[in-house]
Design a protein around this motif. Structure first.
Motif, short mmCIF file in Angstrom:
data_model
loop_
_atom_site.label_atom_id
_atom_site.label_comp_id
_atom_site.label_asym_id
_atom_site.label_seq_id
_atom_site.Cartn_x
_atom_site.Cartn_y
_atom_site.Cartn_z
N MET A 529 0.60 -1.44 -0.07
CA MET A 529 0.26 -0.27 -0.30
C MET A 529 0.90 1.04 0.06
SD MET A 529 -3.29 -0.81 2.92
CE MET A 529 -3.92 -0.06 2.77
N LEU A 530 2.14 1.59 0.66
CA LEU A 530 3.09 2.41 0.60
C LEU A 530 4.03 2.46 -0.82
CD1 LEU A 530 3.99 1.44 4.38
CD2 LEU A 530 3.32 4.08 3.85
N SER A 531 3.58 1.62 -1.13
CA SER A 531 5.01 1.15 -2.92
C SER A 531 4.60 1.05 -4.22
CB SER A 531 6.34 1.03 -1.92
OG SER A 531 6.41 0.32 -2.08
N GLY A 532 3.68 -0.34 -3.97
CA GLY A 532 2.98 -0.67 -5.05
C GLY A 532 3.32 -2.25 -4.71
N GLU A 533 2.88 -2.77 -6.12
CA GLU A 533 3.22 -4.13 -6.02
C GLU A 533 3.99 -5.11 -5.50
OE1 GLU A 533 1.74 -7.95 -8.36
OE2 GLU A 533 1.31 -6.28 -9.54
N VAL A 534 5.28 -4.60 -5.88
CA VAL A 534 6.81 -5.60 -5.60
C VAL A 534 7.30 -4.30 -3.96
CG1 VAL A 534 8.94 -6.19 -6.03
CG2 VAL A 534 7.05 -6.37 -7.45
N PRO A 535 7.59 -5.11 -2.91
CA PRO A 535 7.92 -3.18 -1.72
C PRO A 535 8.74 -3.06 -1.75
CG PRO A 535 6.94 -5.22 -0.93
CD PRO A 535 6.32 -5.36 -2.29
#
Length: 549
Positions: A529-535
């Motif tokens: 949720m913070l940075s995308g599908e691949v955190p």
């Protein structure tokens, strides 16, 4: 609280079951994953009408919610609807392929209306662009009363007001009866006076009719009676004299035959009877006289009586006297109503005085609370990303009711425009949800709240505002179950139970599924949720800190 939600054959859900915690439940997932489908299913067991487009072809849809409750209002509902009460309630909707639905509470068939009544006690659902109960002035007043600690005073006022209201209705009825009676009083008095002046005795008119008949034929009667008496006593051969001669002759024969003595005795009796009849006939004749004045008096009274017979539609003197008695009761009743009104007016004034005294105490406590409440709400609104929003409580005098003598209205200004308007006119669903969250967090410990469900309360906020919303929700969930759909990691990090909604392929078709995340899975989901599908590693570290804090 909502313990469990079971969904079968609804939209792209084949079958799923969610067990909720009793505190803060957070639901996340990508856009389009099916979070709104969950809300749609939940709405069905809250009494919303079914959307046939969301049903699967050729399959019956079943939605079932298991609730655990501990409040008296629900018990009252069950008693009023003749349902078996238990602390665990199962609410179920079944929607057939043809769109027809059936509703059940604890396996007992109920109407959709009953489901809706119960749902208000079980779930408080806040969705985008809902008007919500926040717009309800009764709720607004209850918020102020909860903070002012008016519970005992309101209960006392309710009891006094019931007496006041009941007495007021009785007075209104008596005044109406008095008004109706007054309209007819003069006429009833005229009718009664008319009868009273005639001064009838029971059966009198019928007796006068007989007397008039006798007086009208007096001359003829006297003549006939005189003629009869002449035959008995004064004729050339009077009947009495003939009987006397017959007695003397028969007396001389009694020694010759035993039967003759008995016959003599019978003839003697007849002789005495005829003598007596003759005397009475003479007496009657002497007492009959042609009295023209008496005839006039009788005719006048009979004429008045016959007119009253026709006026009151009766046929006898006794019926006319019954009418007179009824009129007397009506006239006496008017006086009795006046006495009742006088007595009841004293009781009404006393209850009104007492109710107003209690209402004044309630009003004073409300007024004392309005400014601190508004100030605290406005401070919290800044924290949740609404720095320009302001709430104001407007109190106006109202007629006495069981809630007092105040109209309490929440006025809202979203943009520091100094134009405060009713919350009903506020358009933003996100603002309404956050405002409701703030208010309910303030009264949570003082009022009985159902399960609170917030659908995307985070609309239009992020960062610190989202974190503050999460903090408020976390605090509120200490006493009340919360379920929230969110896109904000700051809010998701506060969850006691985190559910992830996702799409999967099952038997060559896409279905929506829900999974309760463990601690590691939560950190990954928040990092995404913070940075995308691949955190990123930084996002994962940030997520760990958010969960830890």
């Amino acid at each position: 609280m909502l313990k469990r939600l079971h969904i079968q054959h609804y939209a792209i859900i084949d079958q799923l079951e969610i067990d909720f915690s009793n505190r803060l439940n957070i639901i996340t997932g990508e856009t389009g994953a099916g979070k709104s489908i969950l809300m749609g299913a939940l709405n069905l067991i809250l009494g919303e009408r079914a959307d046939t487009s969301a049903l699967q072809p050729s399959k019956k849809c079943v939605i079932e919610g298991v609730f655990e409750i501990h409040n008296t209002s629900t018990e009252i509902f069950f008693a009023a609807n003749d349902l078996d009460f238990s602390e665990e309630i199962v609410v179920r909707r079944e929607i057939a392929v043809n769109g027809k639905s059936r509703s059940f509470i604890n396996d007992t068939p109920v109407s959709l209306s009953q489901i809706r009544q119960l749902s208000v006690m079980l779930v408080d659902l806040h969705q985008q662009f809902d008007t919500m109960e926040l717009s309800d002035e009764n709720f607004q007043r209850e918020v102020i009363d909860a903070l002012a600690g008016n519970k005992d005073l309101l209960q006392e006022l309710k009891m006094v007001y019931q007496t006041y209201s009941h007495t007021k209705k009785e007075l209104q009825i008596l005044h109406q009866r008095q008004s109706d009676a007054n309209k007819e009083q003069d006429y009833h008095q005229f009718l009664y006076t008319e009868l009273e002046e005639l001064n009838l005795q029971p059966g009198e008119l019928e007796t006068l009719e007989s007397e008039l008949k006798l007086l009208s034929n007096a001359e003829n009667i006297k003549q006939q009676l005189s003629s009869i008496n002449f035959l008995l006593q004064n004729n050339e051969e009077p009947v009495i004299q003939q009987l006397k001669i017959a007695l003397q002759k028969l007396n001389s024969l009694t020694s010759f035959h035993p039967s003759l003595a008995q016959l003599h005795q019978r003839l003697q009796s007849s002789y005495v009877e005829v003598q007596d009849i003759s005397g009475e006939l003479e007496s009657v004749e002497n007492n009959i006289s042609l009295d023209a004045e008496r005839i006039s008096i009788i005719n006048e009274k009979l004429s008045s009586g016959y007119k009253l017979f026709k006026k009151h539609n009766v046929k006898t003197t006794d019926e006319l006297l019954a009418v007179q008695k009824d009129l007397q009761q009506k006239l006496s009743g008017l006086l009795d109503i006046s006495n009742q009104i006088e007595s009841l007016q004293a009781a009404f004034s006393e209850s009104e005085k007492k109710a107003i005294l209690i209402a004044d105490k309630i009003s004073a406590k409300r007024k004392k609370q309005t400014k601190p409440f508004a100030d605290q709400v406005n401070a919290l609104l800044k924290q949740v990303g609404m720095p320009n929003a302001r709430l104001k409580v407007d109190m106006q005098f109202a007629s006495l009711s069981e809630t007092g003598t105040d109209d309490v209205v929440f006025l809202f200004d979203a943009n520091k425009s100094d134009r405060f308007e009713s919350i009903k006119k506020v358009a933003s669903g996100g603002e309404l949800s956050r405002l409701m969250l703030v208010i309910k967090s303030m009264v949570a410990s003082k009022v009985e709240l159902p399960t609170l469900i917030f659908d995307e309360i985070d609309s239009g906020i992020s960062g610190e505002a989202a974190r503050q919303v999460g903090n408020i929700m976390k605090g509120l969930s200490a006493q009340h179950q919360l379920i929230a759909i969110t896109h904000q990691p700051q809010i998701a990090a506060k969850a006691d139970a985190h559910y992830f909604v996702y799409k999967a392929i099952a038997q060559d078709k896409i279905v929506t599924s829900v999974k309760r995340l463990n601690d590691d899975e939560r950190i990954i989901a928040i990092a995404q949720m913070l940075s995308g599908e691949v955190p990123t590693a930084a996002a994962i570290q940030n997520a760990k800190e958010m969960v830890a804090n």
